[in-house]
Design an enzyme around this catalytic site. Structure first.
Site, short mmCIF file in Angstrom:
data_model
loop_
_atom_site.label_atom_id
_atom_site.label_comp_id
_atom_site.label_asym_id
_atom_site.label_seq_id
_atom_site.Cartn_x
_atom_site.Cartn_y
_atom_site.Cartn_z
N LYS A 1 0.75 -1.30 0.05
CA LYS A 1 -0.23 -0.10 0.02
C LYS A 1 0.74 1.28 -0.04
O LYS A 1 2.00 1.07 0.55
CB LYS A 1 -1.00 -0.01 1.07
CG LYS A 1 -1.96 -1.08 1.23
CD LYS A 1 -2.88 -0.78 2.36
CE LYS A 1 -4.23 -1.75 2.18
NZ LYS A 1 -4.65 -1.59 3.39
N HIS B 1 1.88 6.67 2.81
CA HIS B 1 1.19 8.31 2.81
C HIS B 1 1.71 9.21 3.99
O HIS B 1 2.69 8.87 4.71
CB HIS B 1 -0.26 7.99 2.83
CG HIS B 1 -0.95 7.37 4.21
ND1 HIS B 1 -0.75 8.17 5.25
CD2 HIS B 1 -1.40 6.20 4.36
CE1 HIS B 1 -1.07 7.43 6.28
NE2 HIS B 1 -1.74 6.14 5.54
N HIS C 1 2.26 8.57 7.70
CA HIS C 1 3.41 7.32 7.81
C HIS C 1 4.85 8.43 7.85
O HIS C 1 5.63 8.18 8.51
CB HIS C 1 3.60 6.31 6.92
CG HIS C 1 2.62 5.20 6.97
ND1 HIS C 1 1.74 5.01 5.61
CD2 HIS C 1 2.00 4.57 7.65
CE1 HIS C 1 0.72 4.23 6.21
NE2 HIS C 1 1.13 3.81 7.22
N1 ARG Z 1 0.47 -0.27 9.99
C1 ARG Z 1 -0.41 0.73 10.67
C2 ARG Z 1 -1.04 1.80 9.86
O1 ARG Z 1 -0.46 1.85 8.71
C3 ARG Z 1 0.29 1.22 11.78
C4 ARG Z 1 0.81 0.33 12.61
C5 ARG Z 1 0.90 0.97 14.10
N2 ARG Z 1 1.87 0.37 15.17
C6 ARG Z 1 1.40 -0.83 15.83
N3 ARG Z 1 1.88 -1.47 16.83
N4 ARG Z 1 -0.06 -1.10 15.83
O2 ARG Z 1 -2.19 1.93 10.27
#
Ligand code: ARG
Length: 574
Positions: A130, A133, A136
């Site tokens: 994905k 964005h 991030h």
């Molecule tokens: N991959 C997730 C997202 O893009 C964020 C992960 C955050 N960290 C966690 N330990 N849940 O929304």
């Protein structure tokens, strides 16, 4: 004023056995008005223990202090209401600060208070296949800075990228890839091609619902380790990482661990087992959930009705693993505020399971990025792609530099534009308290005269160019006497330099890199005031010129350190 604070705290504590030096150091404040002195100790806190009115306490302390000669750095002490106000000797302060900066160099402002403690900083954490964005990107900038700040305070810091590399969406992607994908196309432009496949899956599944069953079967196969399916998954992960790494390189960010969600698949049964054993699992609409005493908090789903685990379960397994593997002092998650409830549920479940380390888990949230510039939000629908933002920042910076008259002698325009352009974006993300929304407009980001990254970087380059000129002319300044730096603008600058460590500590305690950003902006502004008021190269005499050059060098050191702590690099010329 760390040194002076310690000194004064020690003196005050020595006057009465009921006064604690650490408490005094903590309570010492900077009076709002320069005329009230450099540091003030409010005696109000002591009123209860000492059973006296604050002004009387101030009087007693002052009497004791005056019984012996005061250290030369203290010029005068006055009682103002319930405060004891200290006036420092400007020359003496300047000596301490400048000598310390010269002695410690880029370690000035650091500390070893974190020695023996491990702080985990989880940040960035994009999803495989994905787009990476803007959210991030904010997490990346914030986490990178928080890690550097803790490292600077002596903590053993571990940077973790909790990749979103597991979940039912991989079943869909594998299904789509098998039907319509091929390796060469995907490898040429991984994220876009994978996204296209994913989108196509959803469109076609509307007409052919059996695709959904196939996707579920493929995810099951992935979960049970089917070699062919796993190889496909691995291909997606590697291809995505290749793209993410390109951006991390651009930002100068690195990680110690890429253990993402998939890493915890084999660690979930234990979570479910402990929860079952402790009688914490309850059935709700076919799913297994954990309920909380606080009824307003929705239950945490552990197992879905089909028996598969979800995002939260993987986070619980991850926290337990991290405690065992790293024995963390703090486990920090830099993730947007929309996930606040998720982390409350995860930490709450951990606590119920008997893991007290839940109290050392911290969710560091941040707001949304908003794009008032219309062109930016529409280019890719609602998603603004990170790489576009960074590339545009660099291109726009290059234009500004090429048009500027002062930067004619910049020979490496491309690399300067990259450092300044990317620094400008990072600065913008870390400028305000993190929970506030970030307003992203090119006008503000690249405003060389406003509160911006380029403004601060320019102050640094300006300082460095004065120093370069001095060196060219063979002017020595290393042994200059800082005690000559007593004008208002010089003293204000020296006081700011002495505040670096306080700013760093404060930023660490509050997980707020914006405190360092604010600090370095104030420093750059005060440097420019000094530069405009006090002639450096054309100073009234050689000694003052040398002292001002030395102060300029110290300022450059501190700007560079503070910028480094927010993840921004400096350039020597711009
Ligand atoms: N991959 C997730 C997202 O893009 C964020 C992960 C955050 N960290 C966690 N330990 N849940 O929304």
């Amino acid at each position: 004023m760390t040194d002076e604070k310690q000194l004064i705290a020690g003196l005050i504590a020595a006057t009465n056995e009921n006064i604690d030096a650490a408490m005094v150091a903590d309570a010492l404040e900077t009076p709002p008005d320069r005329k009230l002195g450099d540091l003030a100790f409010p005696c109000f806190k002591l009123a209860r223990t000492l059973r006296k009115a604050p002004p009387a306490i101030a009087g007693d302390i002052l009497e004791c202090l005056n019984r012996q000669p005061l250290p030369s750095v203290i010029a005068e002490i006055r009682i103002v209401g319930g405060y004891l106000n200290f006036f420092l000797d400007r020359g003496a302060v300047a000596r301490t600060v400048v000598d310390n900066i010269d002695r410690l160099g880029d370690r000035y402002g650091s500390s070893d208070e974190g020695e023996g403690r491990t702080v985990l900083v989880e940040f960035s954490s994009p999803n495989i296949a994905k787009p990476f964005h803007i959210g991030h990107l904010v997490s990346t900038a914030l986490g990178h800075s928080i890690a550097r700040i803790y490292e600077f305070l002596g903590y053993n810091t571990v940077r973790i990228n909790h990749l979103g590399d597991w979940g039912t969406q991989f079943g869909k992607l594998i299904t789509a890839y098998k039907l319509w994908g091929d390796e060469a196309t995907v490898m040429a432009d991984p994220i876009n091609e994978l996204l296209k496949l994913y989108v196509r899956f959803h469109t076609e599944a509307e007409q052919r619902p059996e695709l959904e069953d196939e996707a579920r079967a493929n995810f099951k196969a992935l979960e049970s380790g089917d070699p062919e399916i796993t190889a496909l998954w691995k291909l997606f992960v590697d291809a995505s990482l290749k793209e993410f790494n390109r951006m991390y390189d651009l930002l100068g960010v690195n990680f110690d661990s890429f253990a993402g969600e998939s890493f915890y698949t084999d660690k979930m049964p234990e979570v479910v087992e402990i929860l079952r054993e402790k009688g914490l699992l309850e059935e709700s609409e076919g799913a297994q959930v954990v309920r909380f005493d606080d009824e307003s908090m929705p239950p945490c789903i552990i197992l879905k009705s089909d028996g598969t685990t979800i995002y939260a379960t993987r986070d619980i397994a991850a926290a337990i693993y991290r405690k065992r593997h790293y024995d963390f002092y703090k486990n920090i998650y830099v993730v947007g505020t929309p996930q606040t409830l998720h982390f409350k549920q995860v930490f709450g479940t951990l606590k119920k399971m008997g893991f007290d380390c839940a109290d050392d888990c911290v969710h560091v949230g941040f707001g949304y990025v908003r794009f008032p510039d219309k062109a930016m939000s529409t280019r890719h629908g609602d998603v603004v792609l990170l790489e576009d933002v960074l590339n545009e920042a660099v291109a726009k910076t290059r234009e500004i530099i090429e048009q500027s008259t002062t930067s004619k002698d910049v020979d490496n325009v491309n690399s300067v534009a990259e450092t300044v352009g990317i620094g400008a974006v990072i600065y913008t993300f870390l400028k305000n308290s993190r929970e506030r929304d970030i307003i992203f407009t090119w006008k503000d980001i690249l405003d060389f005269e406003g509160e911006s990254g380029p403004y601060v970087q320019y102050a640094y380059a300006r300082g460095r160019s004065v120093l370069a000129k001095a060196e060219e002319q063979g002017i020595e300044y290393a042994d200059a006497d800082p005690a000559l730096l007593t004008s208002d603008e010089e003293y204000a600058l020296i006081k700011l330099l002495s505040g670096l460590q306080d700013a760093v500590r404060d930023a660490a305690v509050r997980y707020e890199p914006s405190i360092v950003t604010r600090y370095v902006t104030d420093l750059a502004q005060q440097f420019n005031k000094f530069y405009n008021t006090c002639a450096i190269m054309k100073a009234e005499d050689d000694d003052i010129r040398a002292a001002r050059l030395r102060l300029t060098a110290c300022t450059a050191t501190c700007i560079k350190t503070a910028l480094r702590l927010i993840g921004v690099n400096v350039v020597e010329k711009m």
